[in-house]
Design a protein around this motif. Structure first.
Motif, mmCIF file in Angstrom:
data_model
loop_
_atom_site.group_PDB
_atom_site.id
_atom_site.type_symbol
_atom_site.label_atom_id
_atom_site.label_comp_id
_atom_site.label_asym_id
_atom_site.label_seq_id
_atom_site.Cartn_x
_atom_site.Cartn_y
_atom_site.Cartn_z
ATOM 1 N N LYS A 138 134.420 99.131 51.865
ATOM 2 C CA LYS A 138 133.169 99.043 52.366
ATOM 3 C C LYS A 138 132.872 99.928 53.557
ATOM 4 C CE LYS A 138 130.035 95.853 54.352
ATOM 5 N NZ LYS A 138 129.898 93.975 54.768
ATOM 6 N N LEU A 139 131.715 100.795 53.484
ATOM 7 C CA LEU A 139 131.432 101.739 54.807
ATOM 8 C C LEU A 139 130.695 100.787 55.836
ATOM 9 C CD1 LEU A 139 131.620 104.814 55.818
ATOM 10 C CD2 LEU A 139 129.247 104.847 54.898
ATOM 11 N N LEU A 140 131.254 100.541 57.109
ATOM 12 C CA LEU A 140 130.570 99.962 57.811
ATOM 13 C C LEU A 140 129.646 100.579 58.622
ATOM 14 C CD1 LEU A 140 133.611 97.929 59.527
ATOM 15 C CD2 LEU A 140 132.312 97.255 57.674
ATOM 16 N N LYS A 141 128.460 99.881 59.069
ATOM 17 C CA LYS A 141 127.528 100.300 59.723
ATOM 18 C C LYS A 141 127.561 99.855 61.308
ATOM 19 C CE LYS A 141 124.456 100.361 55.958
ATOM 20 N NZ LYS A 141 123.165 99.666 55.339
ATOM 21 N N SER A 142 126.975 100.331 62.360
ATOM 22 C CA SER A 142 126.953 99.956 63.675
ATOM 23 C C SER A 142 126.627 98.480 64.004
ATOM 24 C CB SER A 142 126.504 100.756 64.414
ATOM 25 O OG SER A 142 124.881 100.801 64.067
ATOM 26 N N SER A 143 126.020 98.056 63.046
ATOM 27 C CA SER A 143 125.253 96.389 63.035
ATOM 28 C C SER A 143 126.456 95.549 62.652
ATOM 29 C CB SER A 143 123.953 96.358 62.403
ATOM 30 O OG SER A 143 124.336 96.696 61.191
ATOM 31 N N HIS A 144 127.596 95.981 61.918
ATOM 32 C CA HIS A 144 128.715 95.088 61.516
ATOM 33 C C HIS A 144 129.810 94.837 62.489
ATOM 34 C CE1 HIS A 144 127.691 97.144 57.483
ATOM 35 N NE2 HIS A 144 126.975 95.905 57.534
ATOM 36 N N LEU A 145 129.142 93.979 63.507
ATOM 37 C CA LEU A 145 129.993 93.861 64.728
ATOM 38 C C LEU A 145 131.177 92.942 64.510
ATOM 39 C CD1 LEU A 145 127.366 93.749 67.769
ATOM 40 C CD2 LEU A 145 128.986 95.653 67.120
ATOM 41 N N LYS A 146 130.882 91.744 63.445
ATOM 42 C CA LYS A 146 132.084 91.263 63.361
ATOM 43 C C LYS A 146 132.898 91.759 62.647
ATOM 44 C CE LYS A 146 133.225 86.788 60.978
ATOM 45 N NZ LYS A 146 132.719 85.632 60.002
ATOM 46 N N ASN A 147 132.620 92.613 61.462
ATOM 47 C CA ASN A 147 133.646 93.552 60.942
ATOM 48 C C ASN A 147 134.363 94.470 61.942
ATOM 49 O OD1 ASN A 147 133.230 92.048 58.414
ATOM 50 N ND2 ASN A 147 131.723 93.545 57.859
ATOM 51 N N LEU A 148 133.590 95.000 62.830
ATOM 52 C CA LEU A 148 134.320 96.032 63.398
ATOM 53 C C LEU A 148 135.160 95.224 64.650
ATOM 54 C CD1 LEU A 148 131.011 98.132 64.412
ATOM 55 C CD2 LEU A 148 133.119 99.063 63.081
ATOM 56 N N TYR A 149 134.938 94.289 65.107
ATOM 57 C CA TYR A 149 135.826 93.441 65.716
ATOM 58 C C TYR A 149 136.992 93.119 65.053
ATOM 59 C CZ TYR A 149 138.135 90.078 68.927
ATOM 60 O OH TYR A 149 138.972 89.389 69.537
ATOM 61 N N GLY A 150 137.000 92.846 63.834
ATOM 62 C CA GLY A 150 138.047 92.418 62.944
ATOM 63 C C GLY A 150 138.897 93.600 62.822
#
Length: 186
Positions: free
Chosen positions: A4-16
């Motif tokens: 998956k390509l993450l977006k800036s709004s995916h904060l939970k995934n970015l934290y993980g």
């Protein structure tokens, strides 16, 4: 396995991703930041179109691998305010562990000389429990299929596993120094 390509709004995934990044890659510039601040920096850099972040997720949507890269063909949208926000994170990381910033910065000088940067992989890491399952290869293939350009990357000179992996993926060594090796895939 889901890529998956993450977006800036995916904060939970970015934290993980940040937690996995800090666990996987020791003594790097990014790991001088807390996982929370690294996630915020990822989000900001994605918003500015400076950074692309791709993750591999298991069946429970846990992040088990990540690849970050800069596409030099895309336009950045970094405003003065964004530069100030980025600087805030950078200065905090520098003040926390200046020796890491100085060593890393010194050994990055010249590592990309004679390389026309098109798509530069900044980080590629896979959770230790999921290594040797083709995840890193799938992350690179996702970039190749969805973005156009020559791939470049650098890795530690003493990281024989990473070096072997990149060579197996048809990357060629371009430059070396005491700490790093840069490679390209055309």
């Amino acid at each position: 396995m889901k890529i998956k390509l993450l977006k800036s709004s995916h904060l939970k995934n970015l934290y993980g991703l940040s937690v996995l990044h800090k666990k996987s890659l020791k003594k790097t510039i990014a790991t001088t930041l807390s996982a929370k601040n690294l996630a915020k920096l990822y989000s900001l850099l994605i918003d500015c179109k400076y950074l692309n972040v791709i993750v591999a997720m298991d069946q429970n949507n846990n992040i088990v691998g990540g690849l970050t890269f800069k596409n030099f063909h895309s336009e950045n949208k970094i405003s003065i305010i964004d530069y100030i926000k980025i600087f805030k994170y950078i200065i905090f990381g520098f003040l926390t562990k200046p020796h890491i910033w100085l060593i890393e910065g010194f050994y990055k000088i010249g590592i990309y000389k004679n390389i026309d940067l098109q798509i530069n992989i900044f980080t590629l890491f896979v959770d230790q429990d999921y290594q040797n399952m083709g995840i890193a290869k799938n992350l690179i293939e996702h970039v190749e299929v969805n973005f156009e350009g020559e791939l470049s990357v650098d890795t530690r000179s003493n990281n024989q596993n990473a070096l072997k992996f990149y060579i197996d993926q048809n990357f060629k060594i371009v430059n070396k120094n005491k700490k790093n090796i840069s490679l390209i895939k055309q």
